[in-house]
Design a protein around this motif. Sequence first.
Motif, PDB file in Angstrom:
ATOM      1  N   LYS A 216     -56.600 -15.183  26.911  1.00 11.42           N
ATOM      2  CA  LYS A 216     -57.958 -15.362  26.380  1.00 11.42           C
ATOM      3  C   LYS A 216     -58.742 -16.431  27.131  1.00 11.42           C
ATOM      4  N   ALA A 217     -58.048 -17.486  27.588  1.00 12.81           N
ATOM      5  CA  ALA A 217     -58.772 -18.593  28.230  1.00 12.81           C
ATOM      6  C   ALA A 217     -59.340 -18.143  29.573  1.00 12.81           C
ATOM      7  N   VAL A 218     -60.473 -18.731  29.949  1.00 11.59           N
ATOM      8  CA  VAL A 218     -61.204 -18.248  31.124  1.00 11.59           C
ATOM      9  C   VAL A 218     -60.553 -18.664  32.448  1.00 11.59           C
ATOM     10  N   HIS A 219     -59.848 -19.813  32.470  1.00  9.28           N
ATOM     11  CA  HIS A 219     -59.331 -20.317  33.746  1.00  9.28           C
ATOM     12  C   HIS A 219     -57.807 -20.242  33.839  1.00  9.28           C
ATOM     13  N   ASP A 220     -57.323 -20.354  35.064  1.00  7.91           N
ATOM     14  CA  ASP A 220     -55.880 -20.383  35.330  1.00  7.91           C
ATOM     15  C   ASP A 220     -55.207 -21.464  34.477  1.00  7.91           C
ATOM     16  N   GLY A 221     -53.960 -21.208  34.148  1.00 12.36           N
ATOM     17  CA  GLY A 221     -53.209 -22.172  33.348  1.00 12.36           C
ATOM     18  C   GLY A 221     -53.655 -22.156  31.892  1.00 12.36           C
ATOM     19  N   ASP A 222     -54.322 -21.070  31.493  1.00 13.96           N
ATOM     20  CA  ASP A 222     -54.838 -20.938  30.124  1.00 13.96           C
ATOM     21  C   ASP A 222     -55.754 -22.093  29.740  1.00 13.96           C
ATOM     22  N   LYS A 223     -56.602 -22.512  30.676  1.00 16.51           N
ATOM     23  CA  LYS A 223     -57.551 -23.611  30.442  1.00 16.51           C
ATOM     24  C   LYS A 223     -58.958 -23.043  30.235  1.00 16.51           C
ATOM     25  N   PRO A 225     -62.718 -22.390  27.949  1.00 16.62           N
ATOM     26  CA  PRO A 225     -63.077 -21.704  26.704  1.00 16.62           C
ATOM     27  C   PRO A 225     -62.471 -20.300  26.610  1.00 16.62           C
ATOM     28  N   ASN A 226     -62.353 -19.826  25.375  1.00 14.72           N
ATOM     29  CA  ASN A 226     -61.829 -18.484  25.147  1.00 14.72           C
ATOM     30  C   ASN A 226     -62.847 -17.420  25.529  1.00 14.72           C
ATOM     31  N   THR A 227     -62.322 -16.281  25.975  1.00 13.66           N
ATOM     32  CA  THR A 227     -63.148 -15.127  26.325  1.00 13.66           C
ATOM     33  C   THR A 227     -62.626 -13.942  25.512  1.00 13.66           C
ATOM     34  N   GLY A 228     -63.171 -12.788  25.770  1.00 13.62           N
ATOM     35  CA  GLY A 228     -62.637 -11.569  25.153  1.00 13.62           C
ATOM     36  C   GLY A 228     -61.273 -11.195  25.726  1.00 13.62           C
ATOM     37  N   GLY A 229     -60.905 -11.790  26.829  1.00 13.01           N
ATOM     38  CA  GLY A 229     -59.618 -11.479  27.471  1.00 13.01           C
ATOM     39  C   GLY A 229     -59.811 -11.354  28.972  1.00 13.01           C
ATOM     40  N   MET A 230     -59.115 -12.167  29.742  1.00 12.32           N
ATOM     41  CA  MET A 230     -59.271 -12.187  31.209  1.00 12.32           C
ATOM     42  C   MET A 230     -58.201 -11.362  31.902  1.00 12.32           C
ATOM     43  N   GLY A 231     -57.307 -10.780  31.125  1.00 10.33           N
ATOM     44  CA  GLY A 231     -56.255  -9.971  31.726  1.00 10.33           C
ATOM     45  C   GLY A 231     -55.186  -9.713  30.690  1.00 10.33           C
ATOM     46  N   ALA A 232     -54.342  -8.725  30.962  1.00 11.82           N
ATOM     47  CA  ALA A 232     -53.298  -8.390  29.996  1.00 11.82           C
ATOM     48  C   ALA A 232     -52.189  -7.632  30.710  1.00 11.82           C
ATOM     49  N   TYR A 233     -51.026  -7.622  30.080  1.00  6.21           N
ATOM     50  CA  TYR A 233     -49.947  -6.815  30.627  1.00  6.21           C
ATOM     51  C   TYR A 233     -49.158  -6.188  29.489  1.00  6.21           C
ATOM     52  N   GLU A 412     -70.292 -12.954  43.534  1.00  6.02           N
ATOM     53  CA  GLU A 412     -70.718 -13.526  42.252  1.00  6.02           C
ATOM     54  C   GLU A 412     -69.700 -13.273  41.148  1.00  6.02           C
ATOM     55  N   GLY A 413     -68.529 -12.761  41.529  1.00  3.95           N
ATOM     56  CA  GLY A 413     -67.492 -12.495  40.527  1.00  3.95           C
ATOM     57  C   GLY A 413     -66.315 -13.428  40.675  1.00  3.95           C
ATOM     58  N   PHE A 414     -65.468 -13.471  39.652  1.00  5.87           N
ATOM     59  CA  PHE A 414     -64.239 -14.263  39.737  1.00  5.87           C
ATOM     60  C   PHE A 414     -63.176 -13.624  38.842  1.00  5.87           C
ATOM     61  N   CYS A 415     -61.943 -14.062  39.070  1.00  9.38           N
ATOM     62  CA  CYS A 415     -60.879 -13.641  38.151  1.00  9.38           C
ATOM     63  C   CYS A 415     -59.831 -14.734  38.100  1.00  9.38           C
ATOM     64  N   ARG A 416     -58.965 -14.680  37.119  1.00  8.50           N
ATOM     65  CA  ARG A 416     -57.830 -15.608  37.076  1.00  8.50           C
ATOM     66  C   ARG A 416     -56.803 -15.140  38.101  1.00  8.50           C
ATOM     67  N   SER A 417     -56.061 -16.096  38.657  1.00  3.90           N
ATOM     68  CA  SER A 417     -55.085 -15.697  39.675  1.00  3.90           C
ATOM     69  C   SER A 417     -53.670 -15.685  39.111  1.00  3.90           C
ATOM     70  N   ASP A 418     -53.541 -15.907  37.781  1.00  4.29           N
ATOM     71  CA  ASP A 418     -52.191 -16.073  37.219  1.00  4.29           C
ATOM     72  C   ASP A 418     -51.913 -15.135  36.045  1.00  4.29           C
ATOM     73  N   ILE A 419     -52.625 -14.008  36.002  1.00  2.74           N
ATOM     74  CA  ILE A 419     -52.395 -13.077  34.877  1.00  2.74           C
ATOM     75  C   ILE A 419     -50.924 -12.636  34.898  1.00  2.74           C
ATOM     76  N   GLY A 420     -50.300 -12.740  33.737  1.00  2.00           N
ATOM     77  CA  GLY A 420     -48.900 -12.321  33.621  1.00  2.00           C
ATOM     78  C   GLY A 420     -47.894 -13.443  33.837  1.00  2.00           C
ATOM     79  N   TRP A 421     -48.376 -14.682  33.978  1.00  3.53           N
ATOM     80  CA  TRP A 421     -47.468 -15.765  34.388  1.00  3.53           C
ATOM     81  C   TRP A 421     -46.272 -15.930  33.447  1.00  3.53           C
ATOM     82  N   ARG A 422     -46.507 -15.778  32.160  1.00  2.34           N
ATOM     83  CA  ARG A 422     -45.386 -15.981  31.219  1.00  2.34           C
ATOM     84  C   ARG A 422     -44.261 -14.982  31.490  1.00  2.34           C
TER      85      ARG A 422
END
Length: 428
Positions: A216-223, A225-233, A412-422
């Motif tokens: 849910k968090a917008v930045h890498d390391g789950d840092k 504000p919360n979003t609708g979801g930045m990625g999932a597995y 103008e776009g971005f994404c998290r680079s650590d989706i799935g880290w857990r």
Amino acid sequence: MSMRVLVIGGGGREHALCWGIRQSPACEYLFCAPGNPGIATIATCIQLVVEDHSSVVSFCLEQKINLVVVGPEAPLVDGLVDTLQSYQIPVFGPTKAAARIEGSKGFMKDLCAKAGVPTARYQRFTSKQAAFDYIDSEGAPIVVKTDGLAAGKGVTVARTVEEAKIAVIAAMQDAKFGAAGAELVIEEFMEGEEVSFFAICDGKTALPFTSAQDHKAVHDGDKGPNTGGMGAYSPAKILTPDLTDRVMRTIVQPTINQLAKDGSPYTGVLFAGLMLTQGGPKLIEFNARFGDPETQAMIPRLKTDLLTLLLAAATRKLDTVRIEWHDCAALCVVMAAKGYPDTYRKGTVIEGLHEAGLVPDTITFHAGTALNTKGEMTAVGGRVLGMTGIGTTIKEAQLNAYRAVAQVDWREGFCRSDIGWRAVKRGD
Ligand code: AMP
Ligand code: GLY
């Protein structure tokens, strides 16, 4: 059987649903309202005023629609399913009364209490002073939630009593969430790892679908504000088969039974947000719809014909269906517009999608995209693309997803680079 299907919605979740439905040999014709340019490659996108239920009914009757699949929560909470049912149009999704499990946190908590579903201890409040007194007596950490839908922003996990009171003032005094915050649920803070679980229901029977984890968090390391979801597995292996049985037995089935007993049987997908606490899985919240972006990581894994499954749920025949999965994992990386979840620019041009589409074992799901007058693909929403990788493990799915991300040329776009880290850390 040849079916004419209408999907309501136009995000990444609906793209994934359309993608799944399109695989079915039974799908003769697929419409999506409003859809998006990605969906337009596999379905006919149409403009319907979804709030005007009669226009949806007219379309379904004219087009001889055999099944409507409602993606987002707003039309569910608004009773679109009830209207369609009154015209004998088969529809996948809960009625207005059943969708209260998402539309009202207070209703959901009272239902859990009645059904004996394990969840955080709570109380409901309509007065600021009573809420303050409860916060003082319980202490922090404590969780303050608006009763109604607040676009995912109505929950405050307060570390201190002051923070909790500020959340109460924002909702009740300053009406930051409008009517949604006139009533609050204040509940116990639960500790553990979060996991999403989905069950398909036909009012009586509930079948376990699968699990997922989102970020849910917008930045890498789950840092951030919360979003609708930045990625999932999916799957989330932390939810073992034993835990899945327990969730079905202690959370899903009692809820379905209670809703049926109370005269509002639940049809559609029941999305349970769970906390895996030391005392076992506990419910954080229910949603009355598929998760976004969880769906983008679940549907590509599904072996069973999705259309047959959704129709069986809509027509109360789930007891005749078995849900099977490919032996693989999937992972979706959301590409969002810079600035999301706050303000962001609209209309920026996205390139490289053709190249991304050529990366093996990936699927590009569109969310907030639109073609401009020059025919260029542009970003018009916060969450814009869901780059999904498939692999034998989460790690492999992750590698594939990021290979597709690397092809997208969108400054103008971005994404998290650590989706799935857990999951990757655990070796899933
Ligand atoms: P919700 O909208 O109810 O899913 O809440 C949003 C997020 O707040 C959840 O995904 C959790 O991370 C967190 N949260 C909600 N309720 C609790 C709780 N009782 N204890 C701990 N965290 C919570
Ligand atoms: N990704 C969380 C949700 O769909 O609510």
